[in-house]
Design a protein around this motif. Structure first.
Motif, PDB file in Angstrom:
ATOM      1  N   SER A   1      36.705  38.906  28.725  1.00 33.20           N
ATOM      2  CA  SER A   1      37.778  39.479  28.096  1.00 33.20           C
ATOM      3  C   SER A   1      38.308  40.500  29.412  1.00 33.20           C
ATOM      4  O   SER A   1      39.689  40.237  29.589  1.00 33.20           O
ATOM      5  CB  SER A   1      37.324  40.342  26.921  1.00 33.20           C
ATOM      6  OG  SER A   1      38.361  40.787  26.466  1.00 33.20           O
ATOM      7  N   LEU A   2      37.450  40.817  30.099  1.00 32.40           N
ATOM      8  CA  LEU A   2      38.069  41.596  31.347  1.00 32.40           C
ATOM      9  C   LEU A   2      38.676  40.788  32.233  1.00 32.40           C
ATOM     10  O   LEU A   2      39.671  41.227  32.793  1.00 32.40           O
ATOM     11  CB  LEU A   2      37.018  42.441  31.946  1.00 32.40           C
ATOM     12  CG  LEU A   2      36.137  43.495  31.179  1.00 32.40           C
ATOM     13  CD1 LEU A   2      35.154  44.187  32.020  1.00 32.40           C
ATOM     14  CD2 LEU A   2      37.288  44.544  30.766  1.00 32.40           C
ATOM     15  N   LEU A   3      38.209  39.526  32.638  1.00 30.29           N
ATOM     16  CA  LEU A   3      38.636  38.744  33.668  1.00 30.29           C
ATOM     17  C   LEU A   3      40.031  38.145  32.994  1.00 30.29           C
ATOM     18  O   LEU A   3      40.979  38.158  33.645  1.00 30.29           O
ATOM     19  CB  LEU A   3      37.594  37.669  33.803  1.00 30.29           C
ATOM     20  CG  LEU A   3      36.488  37.947  34.767  1.00 30.29           C
ATOM     21  CD1 LEU A   3      35.545  36.889  34.725  1.00 30.29           C
ATOM     22  CD2 LEU A   3      37.272  38.005  36.274  1.00 30.29           C
TER      23      LEU A   3
ATOM     24  N   ASP B   1      26.844  52.950  30.531  1.00 33.83           N
ATOM     25  CA  ASP B   1      28.203  52.490  31.140  1.00 33.83           C
ATOM     26  C   ASP B   1      28.008  50.927  31.693  1.00 33.83           C
ATOM     27  O   ASP B   1      29.016  50.401  31.478  1.00 33.83           O
ATOM     28  CB  ASP B   1      28.538  53.379  31.983  1.00 33.83           C
ATOM     29  CG  ASP B   1      29.075  54.670  31.280  1.00 33.83           C
ATOM     30  OD1 ASP B   1      29.413  54.375  29.870  1.00 33.83           O
ATOM     31  OD2 ASP B   1      29.454  55.742  31.794  1.00 33.83           O
ATOM     32  N   GLY B   2      26.995  50.695  32.395  1.00 31.65           N
ATOM     33  CA  GLY B   2      26.860  49.578  33.194  1.00 31.65           C
ATOM     34  C   GLY B   2      26.625  48.363  32.713  1.00 31.65           C
ATOM     35  O   GLY B   2      26.149  47.402  33.205  1.00 31.65           O
ATOM     36  N   VAL B   3      26.377  48.497  31.315  1.00 32.43           N
ATOM     37  CA  VAL B   3      25.802  47.452  30.308  1.00 32.43           C
ATOM     38  C   VAL B   3      27.015  46.584  29.686  1.00 32.43           C
ATOM     39  O   VAL B   3      27.543  47.344  28.804  1.00 32.43           O
ATOM     40  CB  VAL B   3      24.740  47.648  29.469  1.00 32.43           C
ATOM     41  CG1 VAL B   3      24.002  46.213  28.864  1.00 32.43           C
ATOM     42  CG2 VAL B   3      23.477  48.256  30.268  1.00 32.43           C
ATOM     43  N   PHE B   4      27.250  45.380  30.146  1.00 33.06           N
ATOM     44  CA  PHE B   4      28.513  44.498  29.322  1.00 33.06           C
ATOM     45  C   PHE B   4      27.628  43.459  28.740  1.00 33.06           C
ATOM     46  O   PHE B   4      26.482  42.977  28.882  1.00 33.06           O
ATOM     47  CB  PHE B   4      29.132  44.248  30.288  1.00 33.06           C
ATOM     48  CG  PHE B   4      29.999  45.087  31.190  1.00 33.06           C
ATOM     49  CD1 PHE B   4      31.270  45.451  31.013  1.00 33.06           C
ATOM     50  CD2 PHE B   4      29.134  45.838  32.309  1.00 33.06           C
ATOM     51  CE1 PHE B   4      31.996  46.503  31.579  1.00 33.06           C
ATOM     52  CE2 PHE B   4      29.916  46.859  32.843  1.00 33.06           C
ATOM     53  CZ  PHE B   4      31.277  47.545  32.454  1.00 33.06           C
ATOM     54  N   THR B   5      28.571  42.765  27.906  1.00 30.52           N
ATOM     55  CA  THR B   5      28.312  41.479  27.407  1.00 30.52           C
ATOM     56  C   THR B   5      29.052  40.283  27.903  1.00 30.52           C
ATOM     57  O   THR B   5      30.119  40.719  28.633  1.00 30.52           O
ATOM     58  CB  THR B   5      28.488  41.279  25.885  1.00 30.52           C
ATOM     59  OG1 THR B   5      30.057  41.155  25.673  1.00 30.52           O
ATOM     60  CG2 THR B   5      27.732  42.168  25.137  1.00 30.52           C
TER      61      THR B   5
ATOM     62  N   ASP C   1      40.223  34.613  23.998  1.00 33.59           N
ATOM     63  CA  ASP C   1      39.844  35.810  24.465  1.00 33.59           C
ATOM     64  C   ASP C   1      38.889  35.840  26.033  1.00 33.59           C
ATOM     65  O   ASP C   1      38.574  36.828  26.548  1.00 33.59           O
ATOM     66  CB  ASP C   1      39.498  36.928  23.495  1.00 33.59           C
ATOM     67  CG  ASP C   1      39.571  38.347  24.152  1.00 33.59           C
ATOM     68  OD1 ASP C   1      40.574  38.628  24.719  1.00 33.59           O
ATOM     69  OD2 ASP C   1      38.769  39.071  23.858  1.00 33.59           O
ATOM     70  N   TRP C   2      38.710  34.371  26.016  1.00 36.73           N
ATOM     71  CA  TRP C   2      37.751  34.200  27.267  1.00 36.73           C
ATOM     72  C   TRP C   2      38.850  33.575  28.460  1.00 36.73           C
ATOM     73  O   TRP C   2      40.008  33.100  28.291  1.00 36.73           O
ATOM     74  CB  TRP C   2      36.602  32.876  26.709  1.00 36.73           C
ATOM     75  CG  TRP C   2      35.771  33.587  25.770  1.00 36.73           C
ATOM     76  CD1 TRP C   2      35.688  35.125  25.368  1.00 36.73           C
ATOM     77  CD2 TRP C   2      34.867  32.707  25.092  1.00 36.73           C
ATOM     78  NE1 TRP C   2      34.698  35.009  24.536  1.00 36.73           N
ATOM     79  CE2 TRP C   2      34.220  33.755  24.369  1.00 36.73           C
ATOM     80  CE3 TRP C   2      34.707  31.303  25.043  1.00 36.73           C
ATOM     81  CZ2 TRP C   2      33.378  33.246  23.370  1.00 36.73           C
ATOM     82  CZ3 TRP C   2      33.581  31.212  24.072  1.00 36.73           C
ATOM     83  CH2 TRP C   2      33.099  32.147  23.335  1.00 36.73           C
ATOM     84  N   ALA C   3      38.208  33.742  29.597  1.00 38.83           N
ATOM     85  CA  ALA C   3      38.919  33.405  30.814  1.00 38.83           C
ATOM     86  C   ALA C   3      38.652  32.284  31.454  1.00 38.83           C
ATOM     87  O   ALA C   3      37.281  31.752  31.156  1.00 38.83           O
ATOM     88  CB  ALA C   3      38.484  34.550  31.817  1.00 38.83           C
ATOM     89  N   CYS C   4      39.479  31.560  32.022  1.00 39.84           N
ATOM     90  CA  CYS C   4      39.072  30.471  32.988  1.00 39.84           C
ATOM     91  C   CYS C   4      38.256  30.667  33.961  1.00 39.84           C
ATOM     92  O   CYS C   4      38.148  31.726  34.786  1.00 39.84           O
ATOM     93  CB  CYS C   4      40.501  29.935  33.588  1.00 39.84           C
ATOM     94  SG  CYS C   4      40.241  28.811  35.004  1.00 39.84           S
ATOM     95  N   MET C   5      37.112  30.019  34.084  1.00 37.46           N
ATOM     96  CA  MET C   5      35.987  30.272  35.050  1.00 37.46           C
ATOM     97  C   MET C   5      36.248  29.518  36.528  1.00 37.46           C
ATOM     98  O   MET C   5      35.287  29.427  37.478  1.00 37.46           O
ATOM     99  CB  MET C   5      34.772  29.942  34.515  1.00 37.46           C
ATOM    100  CG  MET C   5      34.160  30.500  33.417  1.00 37.46           C
ATOM    101  SD  MET C   5      33.707  32.385  33.938  1.00 37.46           S
ATOM    102  CE  MET C   5      34.914  33.352  33.115  1.00 37.46           C
ATOM    103  N   ALA C   6      37.549  28.791  36.488  1.00 39.21           N
ATOM    104  CA  ALA C   6      37.487  28.227  37.862  1.00 39.21           C
ATOM    105  C   ALA C   6      37.459  29.158  39.283  1.00 39.21           C
ATOM    106  O   ALA C   6      37.664  30.290  39.052  1.00 39.21           O
ATOM    107  CB  ALA C   6      39.101  27.675  38.047  1.00 39.21           C
ATOM    108  N   THR C   7      36.749  28.573  39.906  1.00 46.16           N
ATOM    109  CA  THR C   7      36.435  29.097  41.390  1.00 46.16           C
ATOM    110  C   THR C   7      37.496  28.569  42.298  1.00 46.16           C
ATOM    111  O   THR C   7      38.593  28.455  41.858  1.00 46.16           O
ATOM    112  CB  THR C   7      35.112  29.180  41.892  1.00 46.16           C
ATOM    113  OG1 THR C   7      34.790  27.936  42.092  1.00 46.16           O
ATOM    114  CG2 THR C   7      34.043  30.108  40.909  1.00 46.16           C
ATOM    115  N   ASP C   8      37.004  28.045  43.386  1.00 45.88           N
ATOM    116  CA  ASP C   8      37.752  27.310  44.309  1.00 45.88           C
ATOM    117  C   ASP C   8      38.189  25.567  43.566  1.00 45.88           C
ATOM    118  O   ASP C   8      38.761  24.896  43.890  1.00 45.88           O
ATOM    119  CB  ASP C   8      37.864  26.988  45.587  1.00 45.88           C
ATOM    120  CG  ASP C   8      36.316  26.891  45.733  1.00 45.88           C
ATOM    121  OD1 ASP C   8      35.364  26.477  44.648  1.00 45.88           O
ATOM    122  OD2 ASP C   8      35.768  26.668  46.702  1.00 45.88           O
TER     123      ASP C   8
END
Lengths: 393, 347
Positions: free
Chosen positions: B145-147, B135-139, B43-50
């Motif tokens: 998961s959103l990414l 509303d503005g507090v996330f983990t 459920d986690w996202a790839c963190m690659a930038t460039d």
């Protein structure tokens, strides 16, 4: 009776790893931008005790303990600040009025210096006045049992009840009468407060606690009953046994807990829904955060008021009223106690309550002052006051 | 050897152990309660930038693919380990049970691998931080998961110039909430997430509140430097309370010696790893928990074997880890199992 009772080795302030969570939880953070709980610990650890002992901050602190609630290292800021106050006191830098109050408490059994005979007269006069005004007096009438041996409870008032607010004393008298409580008051010890505790003066704090406990033993009562008081009740419940080094041999109860016991037993003659308006409850730091008495006052209020709302945050994270820990009695602090209480003011206004109840004389006094200073559109009541009002409607 | 090795848990640790064993010709059964494999990392996202930031999230896909395609690995999703019988040399039989039914299956087992993972800390316990209320507090996990789902707009809500703050050590290094240990993944994960957010939405400004930054690994220093170069503001001291007025999240912090009130639009809580809820089979095996509540290994220098012969641990069930160290631990556990098989310790 030195440092080890104040700051136990397990919760030593040297454990602090500067996480900083205390800073944002201190209601003084904005009033004292150059000081905060973490800095205080840091200065202690870097040998700047005397500088701290000389600061106003340790006397503006109400010992409310909110900053270190949930501290990852279990530090207890109230103990740390009392330790610093003790140093200030030894340096002769403690607030005169508090020092004076301790002297009087040791000599007269109360911090106002009222003599025993005058107190007894006052109590009897208040009872007479009350008997005249009460229409629905029970058959056995209304009297103040003084030094009654073997009574169920020895009631210890706060001096506020026989000085500035005598109608509070009458409220408790009514409560005992309506609930058929077998109670007594002592002509020797009639002050629940312990200003020596505020000073970090542990020797005298112990003497004052021992006086209360020994009086309860002398009168052979079952229960040592605290008025709606914060620190006095907290010391009896949480510290007394450890300080005395022996079991108290007497049950320690607050009058709110007694009322709740009656409620559960069906012996509280209150009327559901009889208190009008939107009622909220302020958790006093000593009664709530430090002793965990959260639900009893709420259940009592809900038994008589249909519209109950919570302040946010509440319970263990209740925002301090701003007047505890000697701040309210410390003449040096002037009106600062009200300026420091804006967060409390704001959360009360946000709740939309028209009645705010609490169960500590110090909080009651401070909330009352806050109400009149900022002309807040609500009434300030003690929990027992509301119960008595409900019984009388 | 014909008896299979039973691996309990189909997250990256279990998949990795099974993959290595299968690659060496050994038969494995992966027992996974959930309907799908991959555990949290799925459920986690790839963190690659460039460029790749070495989060290793991509490992999950490869491991799942291998487990699904290998004829040596029998995948039982929707199943759990019900009981194990032991003989002196190790496990003898494992009883598997289908979740939500009475169906059971008994497997002869050559060895048992516990790879049951961790439980994310529930930040709702820290009521003053407002997770679930504001509303503005996330983990950090929610951000991942959103990414992953390409739903960053849930976080930004179309706003530009967002001020975001990371709170480190939420539920870690916190004896008061029952976790007096570092969760070991969050500093790196938060720095990667900060870089990723700034990459995805260059107008976001990021402050990272920390107690002290605990970075290990040869690429971690570069990560910190990259964050600093990109303008991530590193601020010592983690606020203990968020208050809200209007749409703002306000905190009081000590900055340059003074207490200051600072407004943010979003807060991301770097939540710690907690031991998985105790599983009855561990109780049945009598596997002790260590002082932090994780499954104990035999000793600190032998952290793949447990006190029971033939029963092994892999991954975060034995202590907090990031993805990279989880994979390393799983690899080590697979090798230990093969070594034990070679010397005939397992029959």
């Amino acid at each position: 009776m030195s440092g080890e009772i104040l700051i136990s080795s397990e919760k030593s302030y040297s454990d602090c790893f500067t996480c900083g969570s205390c800073i944002s939880r201190c209601f003084l953070a904005e009033s004292y931008p150059e000081m905060n709980p973490r800095k205080l610990v840091h200065r202690l650890l870097t040998g700047r005790e005397r500088e701290l002992a000389d600061s106003e901050f340790i006397w503006a602190c109400t010992l409310c303990g909110r900053c270190t609630t949930g501290c990852p290292k279990g530090l207890e800021m109230d103990a740390i600040v009392r330790h610093l106050r003790g140093i200030a006191w030894q340096m002769g830098k403690a607030p005169e009025r508090i020092v004076e109050g301790v002297k009087k408490a040791l000599e007269f059994g109360n911090n106002t210096g009222l003599e025993s005979a005058a107190f007894v007269d006052m109590a009897e006069w208040l009872a007479e006045e009350l008997a005249d005004e009460m229409e629905d007096l029970p058959e056995e009438g209304l009297s103040v049992p003084i030094d009654k041996e073997g009574a169920d409870v020895l009631y210890i008032p706060n001096p506020r009840e026989y000085t500035s607010n005598p109608n509070m004393f009458q409220t408790y008298m009514k409560f005992f009468t309506y609930t058929n409580t077998d109670w007594t008051i002592s002509s020797r010890v009639f002050d629940i407060t312990n200003w020596a505790y505020y000073l970090g003066d542990n020797q005298d704090a112990l003497v004052l606690v021992r006086n209360l406990v020994e009086e309860a033993r002398r009168l052979k009562v079952r229960t040592l009953l605290s008025t709606e008081c914060g620190h006095g009740f907290k010391i009896l419940r949480k510290e007394a046994e450890q300080w005395l080094g022996e079991p108290l041999g007497v049950e320690v109860l607050s009058v709110v807990e007694l009322a709740h016991r009656y409620l559960e037993e069906g012996k509280l003659p209150v009327k559901p829904g009889s208190i009008e308006g939107t009622v909220t409850y302020h958790d006093p730091c000593n009664v709530g955060r430090k002793l965990g008495v959260f639900e009893q006052p709420r259940e009592l209020i809900k038994a008589i008021a249909d519209d109950f709302v919570e302040l946010w945050p509440n319970r263990e994270y209740s925002i301090c009223c701003g007047g505890g820990g000697s701040v309210g009695q410390n003449t040096r602090m002037g009106q600062k106690k009200l300026e420091h209480a804006l967060a409390k003011h704001d959360q009360i206004i946000r709740s939309g309550a028209t009645v705010i109840a609490t169960s500590c004389q110090n909080c009651l006094s401070q909330l009352g002052d806050l109400q009149s200073r900022y002309d807040m559109p609500l009434e300030v009541k003690s929990v027992i006051e509301l119960l008595v009002e409900s019984i009388e409607t | 050897m014909d008896k299979p090795i039973v691996v309990v848990g189909g997250g990256i640790a279990g998949l990795s152990v099974a993959g290595m064993l299968a690659g060496n010709g050994m038969r494995c059964i992966i027992v996974e309660r959930e309907a799908s494999l991959g555990g949290h990392v799925r459920d986690w996202a790839c963190m690659a930038t460039d460029k790749c930031l070495r989060c290793f999230c991509c490992s999950a896909e490869d491991l799942v693919g291998y487990a699904r395609s290998s004829d040596k690995i029998d995948v039982r999703t929707g199943w759990e380990l019900s009981s194990v019988s032991l003989s002196s040399g190790g496990p003898k039989q494992a009883v598997l049970k289908r979740i939500g039914s009475a169906e059971e299956k008994t497997e002869e087992a050559a060895a048992l691998v516990i790879a049951t993972g961790f439980e994310p800390y529930n930040p709702g316990e820290k009521i003053l931080l407002g997770h679930g209320r504001l509303d503005g507090v996330f983990t950090l996990a929610e951000m991942d998961s959103l990414l992953r789902r390409d739903m960053l707009s849930v976080f930004t809500r179309g706003r530009r110039g967002l001020r975001a703050a990371f709170f480190q050590c939420v539920g870690s290094r916190d004896a008061n909430s029952g976790a007096n240990y570092c969760s070991q993944y969050c500093c790196k994960a938060a720095l990667r997430m900060a870089l990723k957010l700034m990459h995805e939405s260059p107008d976001i400004s990021v402050t990272l509140f920390y107690i002290d930054i605990q970075l290990a690994g040869k690429y971690a220093g570069a990560l910190l430097k990259a964050a600093e170069d990109k303008g991530v503001r590193l601020q010592q001291g983690v606020p203990g309370e968020i208050t809200n007025s209007e749409d703002l999240l306000e905190v009081i912090v000590e900055s340059q010696g003074l207490n200051r009130k600072e407004p943010f639009d979003r807060v991301i809580l770097s939540i710690g790893e907690r031991p998985s809820p105790k599983q009855s089979v561990l109780d049945q095996l009598g596997l002790p928990a260590n002082e932090f509540g994780f499954v104990s290994s035999r000793d600190p220098l032998d952290n793949s074997r447990t006190a029971i012969p033939g029963v092994y641990v892999a991954g975060t069930c034995s202590g907090p880890k990031d993805i990279e160290t989880t994979l390393e631990h799983a690899g080590q556990t697979a090798e230990v199992i093969m070594a034990d098989l070679r010397k005939g310790a397992l029959r």
